[in-house]
Design a protein around this motif. Structure first.
Motif, PDB file in Angstrom:
ATOM      1  N   UNK A 187       0.852  -1.181   0.000  1.00  0.00           N
ATOM      2  CA  UNK A 187       0.000   0.000   0.000  1.00  0.00           C
ATOM      3  C   UNK A 187       0.892   1.237   0.000  1.00  0.00           C
ATOM      4  N   UNK A 188       0.499   2.266  -0.733  1.00  0.00           N
ATOM      5  CA  UNK A 188       1.274   3.509  -0.776  1.00  0.00           C
ATOM      6  C   UNK A 188       0.320   4.684  -0.573  1.00  0.00           C
ATOM      7  N   UNK A 189       0.730   5.640   0.288  1.00  0.00           N
ATOM      8  CA  UNK A 189      -0.086   6.812   0.599  1.00  0.00           C
ATOM      9  C   UNK A 189       0.717   8.071   0.302  1.00  0.00           C
ATOM     10  N   UNK A 190       0.111   8.988  -0.445  1.00  0.00           N
ATOM     11  CA  UNK A 190       0.757  10.268  -0.740  1.00  0.00           C
ATOM     12  C   UNK A 190      -0.315  11.334  -0.916  1.00  0.00           C
ATOM     13  N   UNK A 191       0.003  12.558  -0.516  1.00  0.00           N
ATOM     14  CA  UNK A 191      -0.949  13.663  -0.634  1.00  0.00           C
ATOM     15  C   UNK A 191      -0.915  14.329  -1.997  1.00  0.00           C
TER      16      UNK A 191
ATOM     17  N   UNK B  77      -3.530  11.454   3.123  1.00  0.00           N
ATOM     18  CA  UNK B  77      -2.502  11.827   4.087  1.00  0.00           C
ATOM     19  C   UNK B  77      -2.005  10.593   4.839  1.00  0.00           C
ATOM     20  N   UNK B  78      -0.750  10.607   5.232  1.00  0.00           N
ATOM     21  CA  UNK B  78      -0.192   9.504   6.021  1.00  0.00           C
ATOM     22  C   UNK B  78      -0.964   9.302   7.321  1.00  0.00           C
ATOM     23  N   UNK B  79      -1.577  10.346   7.838  1.00  0.00           N
ATOM     24  CA  UNK B  79      -2.362  10.239   9.067  1.00  0.00           C
ATOM     25  C   UNK B  79      -3.592   9.343   8.880  1.00  0.00           C
TER      26      UNK B  79
END
Length: 185
Positions: A52-56, A77-79
């Protein structure tokens, strides 16, 4: 983006080498940017597990989805890490790898993100991130290191990766200490 240039292949490899060599681990990448660490994670996973990858940054997520269709990429957001895991009916991740620009964050943001990371990380899991060598004496970097020690039972800085612009070291963090929001514990 908080980097002057993409991570080098050596730094990306260093970050990804904490992924278990067998089984089907769940790996969460925070702040994949243009994807050099994403590529290293893919080489380490060899089609196993869940990445999984998270980026704004919506543009970077679109690029990542095109270049790495095997990665489940979220424009968030990473949050939101715990919400993303919940979408996959997961409580925890085995590995969390961060490319986030920690020294650019206020103290409360650093603490909140580390709270989420330790809550999301399996008790036997590993969190790894990096810091630019030239920034390590700065107050935000010192504060971040203190927070790492408050959130993990073990924090191991690695040798400097000189073949990176800028030279960097990584932190390998184990034994997460989940903290309950609002308790200050």
């Amino acid at each position: 983006m908080g980097a002057l240039a993409p991570s080098s292949a050596r730094l990306a490899h260093r970050l990804a080498e904490v992924i278990p060599g067998d089984g089907d681990p769940t790996v969460v990448e925070l702040g994949p940017g243009t994807g050099p660490v994403t590529s290293a994670i893919g080489r380490r996973l060899r089609g196993r597990g869940l990445h999984l990858a998270l980026d704004t940054n919506a543009g970077l997520i679109a690029y990542l989805r095109t270049r790495h269709p095997d990665v489940v990429a979220y424009h968030t957001d990473a949050a939101d890490l715990l919400d993303v895991l919940a979408r996959h009916r997961l409580d925890t991740a085995d590995v969390i790898i961060s490319g986030l620009p920690w020294t650019l964050f206020r103290a409360d943001v650093q603490a909140t993100l580390l709270d989420r990371i330790t809550t999301a990380l399996h008790p036997t899991g590993v969190f790894t991130t990096f810091a630019y060598l030239n920034a390590t004496p700065l107050q935000p970097a010192r504060r971040f290191r203190r927070l790492l020690h408050q959130h993990f039972g073990e924090v191991l800085p690695t040798q400097t990766v000189w073949a990176n612009f800028l030279p960097a070291l990584t932190y390998v963090c184990r034994y997460p200490v989940p903290r309950t929001a609002g308790t200050g514990a």
